[in-house]
Design an enzyme around this catalytic site. Structure first.
Site, PDB file in Angstrom:
ATOM      1  N   ASP A 109      38.886  74.933  17.606  1.00  0.00           N
ATOM      2  CA  ASP A 109      38.042  76.153  18.114  1.00  0.00           C
ATOM      3  C   ASP A 109      36.709  75.643  18.618  1.00  0.00           C
ATOM      4  O   ASP A 109      35.736  76.572  18.504  1.00  0.00           O
ATOM      5  CB  ASP A 109      38.343  77.528  17.241  1.00  0.00           C
ATOM      6  CG  ASP A 109      37.984  78.710  18.112  1.00  0.00           C
ATOM      7  OD1 ASP A 109      38.223  78.440  19.484  1.00  0.00           O
ATOM      8  OD2 ASP A 109      37.588  79.810  17.652  1.00  0.00           O
ATOM      9  N   LYS A 111      33.964  75.406  20.963  1.00  0.00           N
ATOM     10  CA  LYS A 111      33.708  76.141  22.142  1.00  0.00           C
ATOM     11  C   LYS A 111      31.957  76.273  22.273  1.00  0.00           C
ATOM     12  O   LYS A 111      31.456  76.249  21.036  1.00  0.00           O
ATOM     13  CB  LYS A 111      34.261  77.475  22.478  1.00  0.00           C
ATOM     14  CG  LYS A 111      34.321  78.311  21.267  1.00  0.00           C
ATOM     15  CD  LYS A 111      35.197  79.493  21.688  1.00  0.00           C
ATOM     16  CE  LYS A 111      35.224  80.549  20.411  1.00  0.00           C
ATOM     17  NZ  LYS A 111      36.139  81.614  20.812  1.00  0.00           N
ATOM     18  N   ASN A 114      30.605  78.507  19.198  1.00  0.00           N
ATOM     19  CA  ASN A 114      30.676  78.031  17.918  1.00  0.00           C
ATOM     20  C   ASN A 114      29.861  76.694  17.661  1.00  0.00           C
ATOM     21  O   ASN A 114      30.035  75.969  16.556  1.00  0.00           O
ATOM     22  CB  ASN A 114      32.105  77.481  17.550  1.00  0.00           C
ATOM     23  CG  ASN A 114      33.063  78.720  17.462  1.00  0.00           C
ATOM     24  OD1 ASN A 114      32.710  80.065  17.142  1.00  0.00           O
ATOM     25  ND2 ASN A 114      34.351  78.789  17.727  1.00  0.00           N
TER      26      ASN A 114
END
Length: 239
Positions: A109, A111, A114
């Site tokens: 995840d 991105k 993050n």
């Protein structure tokens, strides 16, 4: 430090593990990572447990004052190539530590939301809620992550370290250009939602991203090549 505290009370050890499992995974991984550069760009988890009395789950971790790359991208629109390259290099070092473990950890995840950007101008990866180890398989099974930053193979349920590299390429492209590389891929209006992921998979195969230099004149030919290599459709063609 940053302290996460559950709203729920009376929690059991099993419930705490379910709530903070990704943080335990990160904490164990940090113990295994000997690469000091990689550790510098991962948020440290110090302790987890259950409070006395009301039985709330708690997690103590490194506090990073600053912002996220998503917030920086929103304010700046386009980041100049030298600065974006520094941040991308730091993210790559963090991924090197995770992917280089005996049993690799795939973030799944990655991105701009993050990636924390500290007051020291260093980035740190956070939110390992979808991270997982590859174990005995050659990939992490299951569709997980944010579709806009998801690699083609992740959307088909088979993530590898190369999937994180693809997400890094998307992040770099967005930071450099202020645009998503596949912004022009528009699904047919009558396409059912359940088929959108498969449609996007084939659309990405047929329509590779245009070089980021076409939208940002500070991008060098070498950086163009790096970003486009990260965004190769086939995993074995990426770094």
């Amino acid at each position: 430090v940053a302290l996460k505290l559950s709203r729920r009370t009376g929690m059991t050890a099993a419930a705490v593990h379910q709530l903070f499992g990704e943080s335990f995974l990160l904490a164990r991984s940090m113990d295994e990572i000997k690469d000091s550069e990689a550790r510098q760009h991962l948020v440290h988890v110090y302790h987890a447990g259950i409070t006395d009395g009301d039985g709330r789950a708690f997690l103590t971790m490194e506090y990073v004052p600053g912002t996220t790359l998503a917030q920086r991208f929103a304010r700046q629109t386009k980041v100049d190539a030298p600065q974006l390259t520094k941040w991308a290099t730091q993210i790559a070092k963090a991924l090197r530590g995770l992917h280089g473990l005996d049993v690799p950890v795939v973030h799944r995840d990655l991105k701009p939301d993050n990636v924390l950007l500290g007051m020291d101008n260093l980035v740190r990866l956070v939110d390992f809620g979808l991270a997982d180890r590859m174990l005995n398989a050659q990939y992490v099974p299951g569709v997980a992550g944010t579709l806009a930053y998801m690699s083609p193979e992740t959307s088909q349920g088979a993530s590898t370290p190369a999937s994180d590299v693809y997400s890094l390429g998307l992040l770099m492209y967005e930071g450099l250009t202020g645009e998503h590389p596949f912004r022009d891929l528009i699904a047919p209006v009558d396409l059912p939602d359940a088929l959108y992921s498969d449609w996007l998979y084939e659309a990405k195969r047929r329509h590779p991203a245009v070089p980021p230099s076409s939208l940002n004149n500070t991008v060098t030919p070498k950086l163009n090549a790096i970003v486009l290599c990260c965004l190769e459709f086939e995993p074995d063609k990426r770094f």
